[in-house]
Design an enzyme around this catalytic site. Structure first.
Site, PDB file in Angstrom:
ATOM      1  N   HIS A 128       0.864  -1.187   0.000  1.00  0.00           N
ATOM      2  CA  HIS A 128       0.000   0.000   0.000  1.00  0.00           C
ATOM      3  C   HIS A 128       0.902   1.239   0.000  1.00  0.00           C
ATOM      4  CE1 HIS A 128      -2.732   2.982   1.812  1.00  0.00           C
ATOM      5  NE2 HIS A 128      -3.735   2.196   1.481  1.00  0.00           N
ATOM      6  N   ASP A 205       3.587  -4.143   8.075  1.00  0.00           N
ATOM      7  CA  ASP A 205       2.323  -3.412   7.962  1.00  0.00           C
ATOM      8  C   ASP A 205       1.206  -4.441   8.182  1.00  0.00           C
ATOM      9  OD1 ASP A 205      -0.037  -2.296   7.144  1.00  0.00           O
ATOM     10  OD2 ASP A 205       0.716  -1.507   5.249  1.00  0.00           O
ATOM     11  N   GLN A 208      -4.060  -4.921   7.329  1.00  0.00           N
ATOM     12  CA  GLN A 208      -5.090  -5.847   6.819  1.00  0.00           C
ATOM     13  C   GLN A 208      -5.075  -7.202   7.513  1.00  0.00           C
ATOM     14  OE1 GLN A 208      -7.515  -4.980   5.015  1.00  0.00           O
ATOM     15  NE2 GLN A 208      -6.828  -3.117   4.001  1.00  0.00           N
ATOM     16  N   LYS A 231      -9.820  -0.503  11.069  1.00  0.00           N
ATOM     17  CA  LYS A 231      -9.970  -1.755  10.309  1.00  0.00           C
ATOM     18  C   LYS A 231     -10.181  -2.938  11.252  1.00  0.00           C
ATOM     19  CE  LYS A 231      -6.934  -0.233   6.542  1.00  0.00           C
ATOM     20  NZ  LYS A 231      -7.825   0.288   5.521  1.00  0.00           N
ATOM     21  N   CYS A 370      -4.887   2.502  -3.567  1.00  0.00           N
ATOM     22  CA  CYS A 370      -3.611   3.015  -3.055  1.00  0.00           C
ATOM     23  C   CYS A 370      -2.457   2.044  -3.296  1.00  0.00           C
ATOM     24  CB  CYS A 370      -3.695   3.373  -1.566  1.00  0.00           C
ATOM     25  SG  CYS A 370      -4.969   4.559  -1.184  1.00  0.00           S
TER      26      CYS A 370
HETATM   27  N1  C6P Z   1      -6.164   0.597   3.097  1.00  0.00           N
HETATM   28  C1  C6P Z   1      -8.060   0.169   1.667  1.00  0.00           C
HETATM   29  O1  C6P Z   1      -9.210   0.384   1.269  1.00  0.00           O
HETATM   30  P1  C6P Z   1      -4.760   4.058   7.252  1.00  0.00           P
HETATM   31  O2  C6P Z   1      -5.430   4.791   6.126  1.00  0.00           O
HETATM   32  O3  C6P Z   1      -3.567   4.790   7.761  1.00  0.00           O
HETATM   33  O4  C6P Z   1      -5.698   3.605   8.302  1.00  0.00           O
HETATM   34  O5  C6P Z   1      -4.234   2.677   6.600  1.00  0.00           O
HETATM   35  C2  C6P Z   1      -3.356   2.703   5.512  1.00  0.00           C
HETATM   36  C3  C6P Z   1      -3.117   1.309   5.016  1.00  0.00           C
HETATM   37  C4  C6P Z   1      -1.871   0.751   5.196  1.00  0.00           C
HETATM   38  N2  C6P Z   1      -1.600  -0.505   4.790  1.00  0.00           N
HETATM   39  C5  C6P Z   1      -2.523  -1.267   4.192  1.00  0.00           C
HETATM   40  C6  C6P Z   1      -2.167  -2.669   3.794  1.00  0.00           C
HETATM   41  C7  C6P Z   1      -3.815  -0.755   3.977  1.00  0.00           C
HETATM   42  O6  C6P Z   1      -4.728  -1.520   3.386  1.00  0.00           O
HETATM   43  C8  C6P Z   1      -4.104   0.566   4.376  1.00  0.00           C
HETATM   44  C9  C6P Z   1      -5.460   1.180   4.136  1.00  0.00           C
HETATM   45  C10 C6P Z   1      -7.536   1.002   2.811  1.00  0.00           C
HETATM   46  O7  C6P Z   1      -7.332  -0.709   1.190  1.00  0.00           O
HETATM   47  C11 C6P Z   1      -7.684   2.466   2.537  1.00  0.00           C
HETATM   48  S1  C6P Z   1      -6.726   2.984   1.138  1.00  0.00           S
END
Ligand code: C6P
Length: 414
Positions: A128, A205, A208, A231, A370
């Site tokens: 991401h 990371d 997910q 999440k 993203c």
């Molecule tokens: N992915 C998706 O719809 P934040 O926005 O900081 O809470 O998370 C960012 C992020 C980082 N790593 C991974 C693997 C992610 O999937 C995400 C966020 C969402 O896939 C929003 S783009």
């Protein structure tokens, strides 16, 4: 609950008020955008209301009973996070605003201080942007080099190529535990061991992966791990950075201001001990306490029950979707993936597909999610993504597949 007792889906769904509310067009909601954000249980909502109605105050500051109470609740939430990810010390849990902030904290606090020209950071194209751009930018600033673990044709890390890209110059591997597009579950244990054997750090990371299965930062030994509360059935605006104590202590601060100091002089500042050094200003207090409640909710269901249910939903969706003509599913087979399915349908733009699904009450996401480097690699500009949570049902998977079939008729693909 034990694995032999299946998830009590009716009672679980009753815990999530939004799932029982019809959409403005009168249709029931089929919420399959859980990888973007999850819904909140009434237990989490009640905890947030409890704080605001009974003991709202700032933390670590007020010499009054409300301040004491809210500080105790915040620190109890930190302890819940520690236990949830198996960290040794509660001071290793930093509250941030989300995964994005957690990655930036390490890229700036560690990368700017320790990366040298010629050093290497090892990424891959399924990351991401949150676990990609911060490393890219700090590497550019420090004269370090990005290298990439290649992907296999089915969207996994090509571990046979690791020796070509993991070198003595590698200072850090940044890797997602689960891809937000391909659903791929990456071999973190092996990567952690291989990083260690080369003297490199590993940043995981877990945005997910954390909502779908247990994590233990001490087994295998992880250097940094990040995730977002929203999440994990918790509020927005709260995230977690785990870091091993010696690493966090060696790093510079990211944000400066109140709360992160021990003593300020006119010409210098001594920083606070962990975790305060990385929690400048007023942190998302109520959200952190809400995250504690969300962890309590997930724990009350238990991982075995959650993963058995989500695995069955994913299998059902993969079987039914792959039988629809023109549907192409991205990512690996079920044994290597979690409950995320991105797909394309021949002749239908992913945004049109998502809009049509929405008109039938089914919420999915469309776009590049993203992950532009991944979409470039796949030679796609966008995909449609369905992502499942423990409150989803087999009937909702049916609804998704019927709506995809309906879209094919509307766009005259049958
Ligand atoms: N992915 C998706 O719809 P934040 O926005 O900081 O809470 O998370 C960012 C992020 C980082 N790593 C991974 C693997 C992610 O999937 C995400 C966020 C969402 O896939 C929003 S783009």
């Amino acid at each position: 609950m034990s694995a032999t007792q299946p998830l009590d889906i009716i009672s679980v769904r009753q815990d999530f008020p939004i799932l029982g509310k019809p959409l403005p067009n009168g249709l029931p909601l089929v919420y399959l955008d859980n990888a973007a954000t999850t819904q909140k249980s009434r237990q989490v909502i009640a905890k947030i209301v409890e704080v605001y109605e009974n003991y709202n105050a700032n933390v670590h500051r007020g010499i009054h009973s409300l301040g004491d109470r809210v500080t105790t609740e915040l620190e109890a939430a930190r302890e819940k996070v520690r236990e949830f990810i198996g960290a040794r010390e509660v001071e290793e849990i930093i509250f941030t605003s989300g995964t994005t902030a957690s990655v930036n904290l390490v890229a700036q606090g560690w990368g700017r201080k320790f990366l040298q020209p010629g050093d290497e950071v090892l990424l891959n194209e399924m990351e991401h942007h949150a676990n990609f751009v911060p490393w890219q930018q700090v590497a550019l600033e420090r004269g370090a080099k990005l290298r990439f673990i290649p992907l296999t044709h089915d969207g996994r890390l090509d571990m046979t190529a690791l020796d070509d890209v993991l070198t003595d110059r590698t200072k850090l591997i940044a890797v997602t535990a689960m891809s937000n597009v391909l659903g791929t579950i990456n071999p973190i244990r092996e990567l952690a061991a291989r990083a260690k054997s080369r003297g490199a750090l590993i940043f995981v990371d877990a945005a997910q992966s954390v909502p779908h299965g247990p994590v233990n930062v001490c087994d295998p030994e992880i250097d940094f791990l990040a995730f977002s509360g929203h999440k994990l059935y918790g509020p927005t605006g709260i995230g977690v950075l785990y870091g091993r104590r010696p690493l966090l202590e060696s790093m510079g601060p990211f944000l400066c201001g109140g709360n992160m100091i021990r003593r300020v002089f006119k010409d210098r500042t001594d920083f606070a001990d962990l975790p305060g050094k990385f929690e400048a200003g007023t942190i998302p207090i109520v959200q952190a306490i809400g995250l504690g409640a969300a962890i309590g909710y997930v724990n009350s269901l238990g991982w075995e029950v959650i993963s058995t249910h989500e695995h069955a939903l994913t299998q059902q969706a993969l079987d039914q979707m792959s039988a629809i003509p023109g549907v192409q599913i991205l990512g690996p087979s079920l044994e290597h993936r979690g409950s995320i399915i991105s797909f394309t349908v021949e002749g239908i733009h992913p945004h049109d597909m998502a809009e049509l699904l929405d008109s039938r009450g089914t919420a999915v996401r469309a776009g590049h999610h993203c992950t532009m480097p991944l979409h470039d690699l796949l030679k796609l500009t966008a995909t449609t993504r369905a992502s499942f949570a423990f409150y989803n049902t087999p009937a909702e998977v049916d609804a998704l597949c019927e709506a995809i079939q309906y879209a094919r008729k509307v766009f005259r693909r049958t």
